[in-house]
Design an enzyme around this catalytic site. Sequence first.
Site, mmCIF file in Angstrom:
data_model
loop_
_atom_site.group_PDB
_atom_site.id
_atom_site.type_symbol
_atom_site.label_atom_id
_atom_site.label_comp_id
_atom_site.label_asym_id
_atom_site.label_seq_id
_atom_site.Cartn_x
_atom_site.Cartn_y
_atom_site.Cartn_z
ATOM 1 N N ASP A 335 0.829 -1.203 0.000
ATOM 2 C CA ASP A 335 0.000 0.000 0.000
ATOM 3 C C ASP A 335 0.866 1.256 0.000
ATOM 4 O O ASP A 335 1.936 1.297 0.607
ATOM 5 C CB ASP A 335 -0.898 0.000 1.241
ATOM 6 N N GLU A 389 1.324 -0.475 -5.243
ATOM 7 C CA GLU A 389 0.292 0.531 -5.449
ATOM 8 C C GLU A 389 0.996 1.862 -5.712
ATOM 9 O O GLU A 389 1.227 2.655 -4.812
ATOM 10 C CB GLU A 389 -0.631 0.639 -4.224
#
Length: 672
Positions: A335, A389
């Site tokens: 993330d 990401e």
Amino acid sequence: MTNALNPQTKLKILELDPWLEPYRYDLEERMRRYYCVKKALLGEVQSLKDFANGHHYFGFHQTEDGWYYREWAPAADALFLIGDFNGWNRESHPLTRKANGVWEIFLPGKNTLPHKSLVKVHVKSQGREFDRIPLYIRRVVQDPENHNFNGQIWAPEKPFEWTDSDFRVDVTKPPLIYETHIGMAQEKCGIGTYKEFEENILPRVKELGYNTIQIMAIMEHAYYGSFGYHVTNFFAASSWFGTPEDLKSLINKAHEMGIAVLMDLVHSHAAKNTAEGINEFDGTDYQFFHSGGLGNHDVWDSKLFNYGKHEVMHFLLSNIKFWIEEYHFDGFRFDGVTSMIYHDHGLGTAFDHYNKYFSMNTHVEAVTYLQLANELIKDIKPNSITIAEDMSGMPGMCLPIEYGGIGFDYRLAMGMPDFWVNTLKRNDHDWDMQALYHELSTCRYMEKRIAYVESHDQALVGDKTFIFRMADKEMYWHMNKGSQNLEIERAVALHKMARLITISLGAEGYLNFMGNEFGHPEWIDFPREGNNWSFKHCRRMWSLADSDYLRYYDLNQFDKAMIHFMSDEGLMGCTPQCLWIDQDRKLIAYRKKDFIFIFNFHPTQSYPDFEIPIHQDAKFKVVLDTDDPKFGGHGRISHDVIYETHRLKMNNDFNGITIYSPTRTAMVLKKV
């Protein structure tokens, strides 16, 4: 394991992308840092796999004679273990300071810390005293009366028995990812459990044809509404959804079904909580994070790790190894990578020039950490999957480290959902076919992408799902198949078309957030004070997809057919050959292997005699189309006709087919 690299190694990334030559120094510095930091970390240790063992030393460890408990708290003046076992006495069980900021205590007696007993550590530092949750604790639970969180000893008499020893991720097959959140995966107005997900949702995933699940919010978070992105306890599986054994059972079952399991790993930041999290554990703001303002992410209201600190590297790398060893995860979606690798976190930056990637704004220590993390994962589990990401498109993100890359397998193609949102804001007559084809088919050479129309980001409150942007309030009244409504007709047609062109235009993997495959209505809104702590919008209404009188059922059936088709025919990843793009008529046609994909995005015009150049003598037959009645279509496309190539009227030099292309439809033809 990647061999120790010589800093002078010629960088293949420069051969793959000559436009990077002006930034040779930056790329060489990337590798120099990687080489030097790795050497400094390992010392006498042979590999990162041997280095990342913090969880085997710190925390609670049971032996035949008793329990060891160790912490790293360099700035602390004293530590005391407290809990049920000693009546929460803050003085009776002091830890002894060892070298390098390590503290230790041994408690004789194998049953001194019983299974499920509660513990904390009392810290004295710089004139302050506070109770904290141990850094490496493997389970954290909330007191139902005062709502405080405590560490919990987790040592069941009978350890979980894994039966997945034969499972291996087939890395030759593209990942078809079903992004999930355990708590909101059930239809009830409440928090779903690991066991409910295993029993109710895994069979759905299998039936739909997805081969991978990506689970959010696994690492413990004190605030349920954070969606799991404000992590408090990095080694504890979230107790919101059940026990560690329950999570292991879920993963074991997924493996039995041939489904890989990825974890949404949050190493980009941490919750600023001091009572529940790791922030200021030893009394300083710089134990794990940068000190002062540099250690704060003001937009996310969280803390930022100091990746230049070797002890922080040890903590985070050990955390990765722990989740693979203890829970058998098959890889990670990292993330917030963009936030990690730029000092301004990429906020408001348009990455429209290579200068944006290589400057004083680049957080080189974070880049080094990501390289080491990727090397460690492959060292432990060679058939693992790692996904970045990253919305910036940093060069080398998905190239091997030895090429000068960062080592991820895939990058989330974050520009795709943004493109779809911006496209929906335009009049249908103004949709740009060239831009659509370019956005969905273009990537850096040798760097693999995960394509998607929407993820959880687009579904959160404050935003809108793809179908809700188009249908809005009409979804409340006209999703019954017997109801006629032009807005719903448009939304259902484009929902199918967008997914088919996104998954098929060259990306090496595909992602869908649970429920979006059948056009789940409305937004996701976690329980909070502003909605009276309601679960109404924090669940998935699977009954919509199961009711064959609703259009949700049709969308679900199309998604299942599409996923199986793309997987069974091996059509993911292979480069498309553009056959036709017509901006005025809103037509796109391309070839992949022996298949022809035809899209008519025009809002009103059908073309009875659409000529497509094929450039070969062949016969074709429709094998999939969005207008099929079983997918809620109007049945305007025949699956019985054999289309034989011939000289085209538009250009006698071209061989091709002539076919009927109805408005707002997509079809796939196979060579026969």
